[in-house]
Design an enzyme around this catalytic site. Structure first.
Site, mmCIF file in Angstrom:
data_model
loop_
_atom_site.group_PDB
_atom_site.id
_atom_site.type_symbol
_atom_site.label_atom_id
_atom_site.label_comp_id
_atom_site.label_asym_id
_atom_site.label_seq_id
_atom_site.Cartn_x
_atom_site.Cartn_y
_atom_site.Cartn_z
ATOM 1 N N GLY A 19 3.090 -1.297 4.027
ATOM 2 C CA GLY A 19 3.334 0.799 3.811
ATOM 3 C C GLY A 19 4.346 0.675 3.557
ATOM 4 O O GLY A 19 5.452 0.902 2.522
ATOM 5 N N GLY A 20 5.145 1.685 4.512
ATOM 6 C CA GLY A 20 6.037 2.371 4.532
ATOM 7 C C GLY A 20 7.431 1.016 3.625
ATOM 8 O O GLY A 20 8.122 2.039 2.795
ATOM 9 N N ASN A 68 0.799 -1.027 -0.079
ATOM 10 C CA ASN A 68 -0.024 0.188 0.265
ATOM 11 C C ASN A 68 0.793 1.320 -0.109
ATOM 12 O O ASN A 68 1.205 1.418 0.706
ATOM 13 C CB ASN A 68 -1.375 -0.470 1.195
ATOM 14 C CG ASN A 68 -2.174 1.114 1.400
ATOM 15 O OD1 ASN A 68 -1.634 1.580 0.401
ATOM 16 N ND2 ASN A 68 -2.217 1.109 2.569
ATOM 17 N N TRP A 69 1.212 1.882 -0.813
ATOM 18 C CA TRP A 69 1.782 3.446 -1.262
ATOM 19 C C TRP A 69 2.036 3.945 -0.574
ATOM 20 O O TRP A 69 1.965 5.486 0.070
ATOM 21 C CB TRP A 69 2.404 3.513 -2.580
ATOM 22 C CG TRP A 69 2.838 2.095 -3.203
ATOM 23 C CD1 TRP A 69 3.363 0.640 -3.149
ATOM 24 C CD2 TRP A 69 3.552 1.582 -4.858
ATOM 25 N NE1 TRP A 69 3.912 -0.093 -3.694
ATOM 26 C CE2 TRP A 69 4.372 0.755 -4.986
ATOM 27 C CE3 TRP A 69 3.633 2.880 -5.634
ATOM 28 C CZ2 TRP A 69 4.784 0.988 -6.272
ATOM 29 C CZ3 TRP A 69 3.794 3.286 -7.156
ATOM 30 C CH2 TRP A 69 4.427 1.886 -7.280
ATOM 31 N N LYS A 70 0.343 4.609 -0.341
ATOM 32 C CA LYS A 70 -0.846 5.356 0.099
ATOM 33 C C LYS A 70 -0.419 6.160 -0.896
ATOM 34 O O LYS A 70 -0.239 6.406 -1.867
ATOM 35 C CB LYS A 70 0.339 5.650 1.785
ATOM 36 C CG LYS A 70 -0.402 4.539 3.190
ATOM 37 C CD LYS A 70 -0.054 4.335 4.242
ATOM 38 C CE LYS A 70 -0.203 3.111 5.065
ATOM 39 N NZ LYS A 70 0.148 3.316 6.033
ATOM 40 N N GLU A 83 -7.124 4.138 8.323
ATOM 41 C CA GLU A 83 -6.380 5.358 7.457
ATOM 42 C C GLU A 83 -7.411 6.704 7.186
ATOM 43 O O GLU A 83 -8.131 8.273 7.102
ATOM 44 C CB GLU A 83 -5.098 6.121 7.176
ATOM 45 C CG GLU A 83 -3.922 6.067 7.848
ATOM 46 C CD GLU A 83 -2.829 5.961 6.448
ATOM 47 O OE1 GLU A 83 -3.001 5.249 5.749
ATOM 48 O OE2 GLU A 83 -1.507 4.688 7.580
ATOM 49 N N GLY A 105 2.435 2.263 10.760
ATOM 50 C CA GLY A 105 3.312 3.434 11.177
ATOM 51 C C GLY A 105 4.158 3.693 11.670
ATOM 52 O O GLY A 105 4.508 5.135 12.075
ATOM 53 N N HIS A 150 -9.560 1.016 4.890
ATOM 54 C CA HIS A 150 -7.681 1.834 5.637
ATOM 55 C C HIS A 150 -8.354 1.806 6.710
ATOM 56 O O HIS A 150 -9.074 3.296 6.609
ATOM 57 C CB HIS A 150 -7.289 1.656 4.544
ATOM 58 C CG HIS A 150 -6.069 1.678 5.215
ATOM 59 N ND1 HIS A 150 -5.185 3.233 5.926
ATOM 60 C CD2 HIS A 150 -4.546 1.180 5.015
ATOM 61 C CE1 HIS A 150 -4.240 2.132 6.732
ATOM 62 N NE2 HIS A 150 -3.610 1.399 5.741
ATOM 63 N N SER A 178 3.828 -2.094 10.002
ATOM 64 C CA SER A 178 5.497 -1.814 10.599
ATOM 65 C C SER A 178 5.846 -2.839 10.210
ATOM 66 O O SER A 178 7.070 -3.754 11.027
ATOM 67 C CB SER A 178 5.808 -1.557 12.471
ATOM 68 O OG SER A 178 4.948 -0.465 12.360
ATOM 69 N N GLU A 185 -5.130 -4.735 10.761
ATOM 70 C CA GLU A 185 -3.769 -3.605 11.123
ATOM 71 C C GLU A 185 -4.486 -2.874 12.338
ATOM 72 O O GLU A 185 -4.859 -2.157 12.006
ATOM 73 C CB GLU A 185 -3.902 -2.772 9.539
ATOM 74 C CG GLU A 185 -4.248 -3.398 8.825
ATOM 75 C CD GLU A 185 -3.396 -2.525 7.250
ATOM 76 O OE1 GLU A 185 -2.196 -2.455 6.523
ATOM 77 O OE2 GLU A 185 -4.083 -1.510 7.291
#
Ligand code: 13P
Length: 251
Positions: free
Chosen positions: A234-235, A9-11, A96, A172, A94, A213, A166
């Site tokens: 993610g990251g 997930n590149w966000k 976010e 993150g 998600h 993470s 998640e």
């Protein structure tokens, strides 16, 4: 046996040019890895270009959201049909989006139904906040999220979906859930609720990813757990070598 899947997930990261560079590094690395499905979810503006670049590779494409209406005066939104023309998967629910963009169990349900109608495969995200976790409400929260999001979703359509557990406090933050802890939530609450909403067979078959993470250093621990079928990253999905290493760990 459930097939492993690692999704990135590149966000809200990577311009079209940056997406092109990243995909060019990912394709040769991921194509070599067998027995794992690879999904990447770039921002909307890069989907069409990325789709061209991966068409001869094993990488599957996902979007990060959609709006449930088919078309019309909804400035700034992207319809299920538009996403479905380019992508195979779509991340929905998600945390976010729930936290910053007013997604609720009801709106996530509308989006899931609309996505399924055009043949998209939703990746439904669920997970508790730190406060809910500390109050011992994890089970109630994930069960409520599942029941709400899956309302009127048939068992056949459910079979096309994946779930990502998640925990919000692990996203993150570098504070990943323990592998055993994540496995326990997935087994005792998530699969259990799927069994009561659908069937034992559906609960056994659905692929459930862990997200929060995940890095090359900790990925293997998650994949060794019996109820964790992969990761939503993610990251670490923004760096080709890290995402490839995580995918190798799942193989
Ligand atoms: P991080 O891997 O950056 O914690 O993000 C997880 C996530 O939200 C994936 O959807």
């Amino acid at each position: 046996m459930r097939r492993a899947c690692v999704a990135g997930n590149w966000k809200m990261n990577n311009s079209v040019q940056e997406s092109i560079s990243l995909v060019k590094e990912l394709v040769p690395g991921l194509d070599k890895i067998e027995n794992v499905d690879s999904v990447i979810c770039p921002p909307f503006i890069a989907l069409a270009k990325v789709s061209d670049l991966i068409k001869d590779s094993k990488i599957e494409l996902g979007a990060q959201n959609l709006y449930w209406e088919e078309h019309g005066a909804y400035t700034g939104e992207v319809s299920p049909g538009m996403v479905g023309e380019i992508a195979e998967h779509v991340i929905l629910g998600h945390s976010e989006r729930r936290a910053y963009f007013q997604d609720t169990d009801e709106s996530v349900n509308k989006k899931i139904l609309a996505a399924l109608k055009v043949g998209l495969k939703p990746i439904l995200c669920i997970g508790e906040t730190l406060e809910e976790n500390e109050k011992g409400r994890t089970g109630d929260v994930v069960k409520r999220q599942l029941t709400g999001a899956l309302k009127n979703v048939s068992i056949e359509d459910f079979g096309k979906m994946m779930i990502a557990y998640e925990p919000v406090w692990a996203i993150g933050t570098g504070k990943a859930a323990t592998a055993e802890g994540a496995n326990q939530v997935i087994k005792e609450y998530v699969r259990d609720e799927v069994a009561s909403l659908y069937s034992d067979d559906a609960a056994e078959k659905v692929r459930i990813l862990y997200g929060g993470s995940v890095k090359p250093e900790n990925a293997r621990e998650y994949f060794q757990q019996p109820d964790i079928d992969g990761a939503l990253v993610g990251g670490a999905s923004l760096k080709a070598d890290a995402f490839i290493q995580i995918t190798e760990a799942a193989a």
